[in-house]
Each structure stands twice: as structure tokens, then as C-alpha cells.
Design a protein around this motif. Sequence first.
Motif, PDB file in Angstrom:
ATOM      1  N   UNK A 132       0.833  -1.204   0.000  1.00 49.67           N
ATOM      2  CA  UNK A 132       0.000   0.000   0.000  1.00 49.67           C
ATOM      3  C   UNK A 132       0.868   1.256   0.000  1.00 49.67           C
ATOM      4  N   UNK A 133       2.037   1.192   0.609  1.00 53.08           N
ATOM      5  CA  UNK A 133       2.973   2.316   0.575  1.00 53.08           C
ATOM      6  C   UNK A 133       3.417   2.588  -0.861  1.00 53.08           C
ATOM      7  N   UNK A 134       3.752   1.536  -1.574  1.00 48.25           N
ATOM      8  CA  UNK A 134       4.193   1.666  -2.972  1.00 48.25           C
ATOM      9  C   UNK A 134       3.078   2.277  -3.818  1.00 48.25           C
ATOM     10  N   UNK A 135       1.854   1.784  -3.635  1.00 54.55           N
ATOM     11  CA  UNK A 135       0.719   2.258  -4.433  1.00 54.55           C
ATOM     12  C   UNK A 135       0.396   3.710  -4.108  1.00 54.55           C
ATOM     13  N   UNK A 136       0.469   4.067  -2.828  1.00 53.68           N
ATOM     14  CA  UNK A 136       0.199   5.458  -2.451  1.00 53.68           C
ATOM     15  C   UNK A 136       1.200   6.408  -3.081  1.00 53.68           C
ATOM     16  N   UNK A 296       3.637   4.161   6.278  1.00 55.24           N
ATOM     17  CA  UNK A 296       4.941   3.867   6.873  1.00 55.24           C
ATOM     18  C   UNK A 296       4.867   2.675   7.819  1.00 55.24           C
ATOM     19  N   UNK A 297       3.694   2.490   8.432  1.00 55.12           N
ATOM     20  CA  UNK A 297       3.526   1.336   9.317  1.00 55.12           C
ATOM     21  C   UNK A 297       3.685   0.019   8.566  1.00 55.12           C
ATOM     22  N   UNK A 298       3.434   0.052   7.250  1.00 57.14           N
ATOM     23  CA  UNK A 298       3.548  -1.160   6.447  1.00 57.14           C
ATOM     24  C   UNK A 298       5.001  -1.555   6.206  1.00 57.14           C
TER      25      UNK A 298
END
Length: 408
Positions: A132-136, A296-298
Motif C-alpha cells: 500500500x505504501x508503494x501504491x500510495x 509507513x507502518x507497512x
Amino acid sequence: MPYFAYKARDAGGKLIEGVLEGASSGGVADLLLGRGVTPVSIEETRARGQGSGNAVLTLFKPRVQHVDILLFSRQIHTLLKAGVPIMRALNGLQESATNPAMKEVIRDVRESLEAGRELSVSLARHPKVFSSFYISMVRVGEATGLLDEIFLRLFEHLEFERFMREQVKSALRYPMFVVIAMAVAIVVVNLFVIPAFAKVFQGFGAELPLMTRLLLGFSDFMVTWWPAMLVALIGGIVAFRAWVGTHAGRMQWEALALRFPIAGKIVSKAAMARFARSFALSTRSGVPVMQALSNSAQTVDNSYIAAKIEGMRDTVERGESVLRASIASGFFTPVVLQMVAVGEESGALDDMMEEVGQMYQREVEYELKTLGQQIEPILIVCLGALVLILALGIFLPMWDLGKVAIKR
């Protein structure tokens, strides 16, 4: 990571149900929003339902590795910076991919783009490959028109992630090898060496020293009950893996791992370095603070720390500052809190968090370089204690027997 069963509605209001993997329900919500659907309910569930045939196929199916995403990010940055259209770039990357799994992912992303979807939504179709970090970050690149620069930042972030993991693994490899070697030596000595000496001791006709009796008793126990001990060991490993496989069990174990001597502080600092670098990267790219915290939690690779960061996100969502949220988490050192305070006051929080990440990275590198020096005394003491026990238990009776023979 745990699985979450969700219900959502698409742009036309149609109800959609499914199961996604994520670190938290907030991460799954962000992933669904990236796909263009609005979540209605998200509940944690056990796992995806799979038949035995699908499980076997999944077991032997090639997987997308971290290095594949690393190369993908670097190559697509180079192509986009050179002015190559995105469809042509993906087509070239698909043909040059050596991993069949990555080739299939790129093909699906390209077909999704041809169907009119955005790149971030197309990447979100593969949550196990793109976080999800990458996608965001890709979504921010699409909104700002700086997609090539975003992919370069993602490449640097992934390279940093890879460096940290490899450094931690390499540092822990030697101590683990020594501990395993000691365990094997103890088993061999108790099953084969001590029983041979026991036959000699039986002919002494005298009371043996306490240490010798303890060694012989423990050896007899292992010789008699080694099948049951082996079954118990295997059962313990299976039970431990099942416990760690649950969300609560994994959080408890990773919280306990942070308290381990020597290794705990390395894991903690490495996780905080990843958090600070990813948070700085997100905020610098224009991601809102709450979403940056969730993303960032990911990346911290520790569910306990991830829960702390999610708690910071909830605190910020209630209107508190990042500094107060950091203090409430109880996880940051006074130096880091001071840097966060300066960053918020000066409006350069991203720069300060980048400094925090670099500080933690330098500390981790130093800890890893001196890890051998820190562990070596412990290993020497353990080896010395093992040799002393064996010497007192085995050779002391033989020494007494030699003195008796000399007197005769």
C-alpha cells in the motif's frame, strides 16, 4: 500479515465482497480506495479460502521477489525519464523480465491500463506484490506529474530496505550457527559419548561425584526418551509457528523480540530507520501526514511497532500534532522527539525525519559491525561452561581412579 474480509461499493453503487491481506484494517481501506471503491466494512478473518489443489499449485508457483520490484522501479524510472510512453515501457519490461511471476504481473498491469484504469489502481490489483505504501506513492506521482521521480525514490527506498534486511541476516548468521553447533554437540555427547564412559564408571565400585551423577542421569534420560523429546520439539515448533501465524501471537512475539539482549535493539533501530525514511519520503512527495503514517507502518516489518505507528495515526486524526503523537506512543528517544519538535516548528518535518532515519541507519551499521565483539564473550562463556561441566563430570572420576591406582 493478517487477512481482512471486506465489503465495499464501486462507483456504480454495486456491493463487492472479498478478502485482502494487510497489516491493518486502515491499510486495507487505503488499498480499496486506491482501487476506486468505497469500503463499507472491514473485519479480520483467518485466511483466504483455497482448495487443496490450488494450495499445491501456489506452493510450487514462482513468486515475485523483492529484487524484482527493485529492478522494476529502477527500469521504469529510466524509461519514463527518457520520455518513453508508459505502455511501451511496460511492454518492454514484460519482455525483458526473467521471473515468470513478475512477467505475468506486468502483463496484467499493462492490460489494466489498456482498459482505462490508472497505474496506481492497476498496481493495486496485486497487493502481495506492491504494498500500500508503494501504491500510495505512485498515486502521488500521478497527481503531481512526477511519476519518474517517484519511481526513483521508491527504488532508493527499496534498496535501503534490502540493505537493512541483508545486514541483519548476515549479522545474526554466525551466532545462530554457533548456537546450533553447540546444541548438536550436546546431543551427540549425551547420546553417544557419556554412555560409553558410563560403562567404565560402573566398574569403579565407588560413589561418583555429584556432577558425574547429574551428567549420567541426564544422558540416561535422553537415551531413553529421545523419541518423545524429538516429537515434543517438532510439536513445539509447529505450535510456535501456528501461534506466530495469528495476528495477536505475532504481535506478542515481535514485542518480545524487541527485548532480546543485543539483537532486540538492532531489530528496533532497523525498524525505526525504515519508518523514518518511509515517512520522510511520503511527506516529501505530498502524501498527507495521516496517510503517510499508515503507509509507513507497512514498512517497519514488525507488527508491534506497526501498531504503535497506527496509534500515532489515530492521535493525529484527533487533531494532535505529530510530536504529541510520538510522545504518546512511548517508543521514541528524547533525541528523536526533539528533532520531531524542531521539524514541526520549522515546517521541515520531512527533512528531520530523513535525518532520524539516517541516524538510526548509522547506529544499526555500527551495531552490526560490533555484533561479533558483543556476542563473542557470551559464546566463550557458554563454551567454557560446557567444557567445564564435561571435564568435571567425565574426567574427575577418571582422575580419582588414576590416583587410587598409583597408591596401589
